[in-house]
Design an enzyme around this catalytic site. Sequence first.
Site, PDB file in Angstrom:
ATOM      1  N   ARG A 252      -8.387 -20.597  -1.589  1.00  0.00           N
ATOM      2  CA  ARG A 252      -7.320 -20.268  -0.647  1.00  0.00           C
ATOM      3  C   ARG A 252      -6.198 -21.286  -0.785  1.00  0.00           C
ATOM      4  O   ARG A 252      -6.441 -22.488  -0.720  1.00  0.00           O
ATOM      5  CB  ARG A 252      -7.851 -20.280   0.791  1.00  0.00           C
ATOM      6  CG  ARG A 252      -6.780 -20.002   1.844  1.00  0.00           C
ATOM      7  CD  ARG A 252      -7.378 -19.980   3.243  1.00  0.00           C
ATOM      8  NE  ARG A 252      -6.372 -19.654   4.256  1.00  0.00           N
ATOM      9  CZ  ARG A 252      -5.601 -20.536   4.898  1.00  0.00           C
ATOM     10  NH1 ARG A 252      -5.726 -21.831   4.646  1.00  0.00           N
ATOM     11  NH2 ARG A 252      -4.717 -20.143   5.793  1.00  0.00           N
TER      12      ARG A 252
ATOM     13  N   LYS B 129       6.409  -2.048   1.930  1.00  0.00           N
ATOM     14  CA  LYS B 129       5.224  -1.459   2.585  1.00  0.00           C
ATOM     15  C   LYS B 129       4.022  -2.388   2.433  1.00  0.00           C
ATOM     16  O   LYS B 129       3.137  -2.163   1.610  1.00  0.00           O
ATOM     17  CB  LYS B 129       4.951  -0.067   2.006  1.00  0.00           C
ATOM     18  CG  LYS B 129       4.059   0.795   2.893  1.00  0.00           C
ATOM     19  CD  LYS B 129       4.198   2.251   2.538  1.00  0.00           C
ATOM     20  CE  LYS B 129       3.173   3.128   3.228  1.00  0.00           C
ATOM     21  NZ  LYS B 129       3.298   3.167   4.674  1.00  0.00           N
TER      22      LYS B 129
ATOM     23  N   TYR C  94       0.827  -1.208   0.000  1.00  0.00           N
ATOM     24  CA  TYR C  94       0.000   0.000   0.000  1.00  0.00           C
ATOM     25  C   TYR C  94       0.857   1.251   0.000  1.00  0.00           C
ATOM     26  O   TYR C  94       2.068   1.181   0.207  1.00  0.00           O
ATOM     27  CB  TYR C  94      -0.967  -0.014   1.187  1.00  0.00           C
ATOM     28  CG  TYR C  94      -0.359   0.342   2.537  1.00  0.00           C
ATOM     29  CD1 TYR C  94       0.485  -0.535   3.212  1.00  0.00           C
ATOM     30  CD2 TYR C  94      -0.629   1.562   3.141  1.00  0.00           C
ATOM     31  CE1 TYR C  94       1.030  -0.205   4.446  1.00  0.00           C
ATOM     32  CE2 TYR C  94      -0.094   1.899   4.378  1.00  0.00           C
ATOM     33  CZ  TYR C  94       0.739   1.012   5.026  1.00  0.00           C
ATOM     34  OH  TYR C  94       1.278   1.342   6.241  1.00  0.00           O
TER      35      TYR C  94
ATOM     36  N   GLU D  43      11.713   2.240  14.450  1.00  0.00           N
ATOM     37  CA  GLU D  43      10.894   3.336  13.901  1.00  0.00           C
ATOM     38  C   GLU D  43       9.595   3.381  14.674  1.00  0.00           C
ATOM     39  O   GLU D  43       9.390   2.622  15.630  1.00  0.00           O
ATOM     40  CB  GLU D  43      10.641   3.127  12.403  1.00  0.00           C
ATOM     41  CG  GLU D  43       9.907   1.839  12.084  1.00  0.00           C
ATOM     42  CD  GLU D  43       9.723   1.591  10.591  1.00  0.00           C
ATOM     43  OE1 GLU D  43       9.692   2.545   9.805  1.00  0.00           O
ATOM     44  OE2 GLU D  43       9.606   0.402  10.221  1.00  0.00           O
TER      45      GLU D  43
ATOM     46  N   LEU E 128      10.943   1.156   7.269  1.00  0.00           N
ATOM     47  CA  LEU E 128      10.390   1.619   6.000  1.00  0.00           C
ATOM     48  C   LEU E 128      11.203   2.830   5.529  1.00  0.00           C
ATOM     49  O   LEU E 128      11.547   3.699   6.337  1.00  0.00           O
ATOM     50  CB  LEU E 128       8.921   2.011   6.169  1.00  0.00           C
ATOM     51  CG  LEU E 128       8.252   2.353   4.833  1.00  0.00           C
ATOM     52  CD1 LEU E 128       7.982   1.086   4.030  1.00  0.00           C
ATOM     53  CD2 LEU E 128       6.963   3.110   5.039  1.00  0.00           C
TER      54      LEU E 128
HETATM   55  N1  PDD Z   1       2.808   5.023   7.294  1.00  0.00           N
HETATM   56  N2  PDD Z   1       7.452   3.703   8.922  1.00  0.00           N
HETATM   57  C1  PDD Z   1       6.304   3.002   8.916  1.00  0.00           C
HETATM   58  C2  PDD Z   1       6.256   1.692   9.603  1.00  0.00           C
HETATM   59  C3  PDD Z   1       5.169   3.520   8.246  1.00  0.00           C
HETATM   60  O1  PDD Z   1       4.022   2.808   8.226  1.00  0.00           O
HETATM   61  C4  PDD Z   1       5.253   4.790   7.615  1.00  0.00           C
HETATM   62  C5  PDD Z   1       4.090   5.386   6.874  1.00  0.00           C
HETATM   63  C6  PDD Z   1       6.478   5.494   7.673  1.00  0.00           C
HETATM   64  C7  PDD Z   1       6.670   6.823   7.020  1.00  0.00           C
HETATM   65  O2  PDD Z   1       6.696   6.715   5.614  1.00  0.00           O
HETATM   66  P1  PDD Z   1       6.221   7.909   4.681  1.00  0.00           P
HETATM   67  O3  PDD Z   1       6.996   9.106   5.106  1.00  0.00           O
HETATM   68  O4  PDD Z   1       6.564   7.461   3.335  1.00  0.00           O
HETATM   69  O5  PDD Z   1       4.746   8.087   4.918  1.00  0.00           O
HETATM   70  C8  PDD Z   1       7.555   4.901   8.321  1.00  0.00           C
HETATM   71  C9  PDD Z   1       1.642   5.497   6.596  1.00  0.00           C
HETATM   72  C10 PDD Z   1       1.491   6.987   6.644  1.00  0.00           C
HETATM   73  C11 PDD Z   1       0.410   4.752   7.097  1.00  0.00           C
HETATM   74  O6  PDD Z   1       0.552   3.556   7.297  1.00  0.00           O
HETATM   75  O7  PDD Z   1      -0.663   5.340   7.214  1.00  0.00           O
END
Ligand code: PDD
Length: 287
Positions: free
Chosen positions: A101, A151, A33, A183, A207
């Site tokens: 499945r 992601k 995503y 993170e 990420l």
């Molecule tokens: N999340 N680390 C993780 C685990 C994340 O899920 C996200 C983003 C980030 C930051 O990435 P970016 O700057 O590209 O948004 C770091 C999104 C916003 C979410 O899951 O809603």
Amino acid sequence: MTRTVYVNGDYLPETGAKISIFDRGFLMADAVYEVTSVLGGKLIDFAGHVKRLERSLGELDIKKPACFDDLLTVHRELVARNDLVDGMIYLQITRGSDGDRDFTFPDSETTEPTVVLFTQSKPGLADSTLSKSGARIILVEDIRWGRRDIKTVQLLYPSMAKMMARKAGCDDAWLTEEGVVTEGTSNNAYIVKGGRIITRQLSHDILHGITRAAVLRFAREAQMEVEERSFTIEEAKAADEAFFTSASAFVMPVVEIDGTALGDGTPGPVAKRLREIYLEESLKSAI
Ligand code: PDD
């Protein structure tokens, strides 16, 4: 208001949108995503999100959907059809469904990926009350899988960690592994010590945030010192200030870590300045 959403080439009312119960995104979390923020009706860091999406698909061997090259048009169409001013666009691509499945992947020649996009309206997104008060976070053990650079929609543990934070009366959680911070639940983590901005180096452990890349670039351009390395729990609690970044939070000051107030307990000058720069610069290049 009923949203107009996008499913596999069609714009539909949210109540009429359907995907198969055999979809691997639903059964196996076999999906990736992206979340792109929208400010003033324009997309922030769009190119970066699409680039990372392409990489996530490649790492999991999910084929690019037919609409891949039209994603900008789809995003803009959803902004227009939903009168979206401030908020986010959520995009998910799954490996699709072959009508049953099975642990093994279906044949990618005959199974099309599922593509879903929808808008989330957040009026005043860039002006949130949390950005003024600063976030209070807790620390919890990072027990996610080893490819956090992809992601994927495997978000159960980050959701649980966020609930632990809420239960503790805090705003969010940072995840730790062997005494160092990886993170945040849905953001990248930073501390500031003696004017230096410290954030974990890129690897499979975190990420590769699109906001992170932009913020570090702006920080360096503003002659701020940046160190990309792991930092410990002790360093975090003894930091002058801290903050996190994501597409939906931009640059969010952190004022408390696991019950320890940072500095004078209010958002620090580096976080505040970076938030201003990030919002100003990314609005300039928004499309
Ligand atoms: N999340 N680390 C993780 C685990 C994340 O899920 C996200 C983003 C980030 C930051 O990435 P970016 O700057 O590209 O948004 C770091 C999104 C916003 C979410 O899951 O809603």
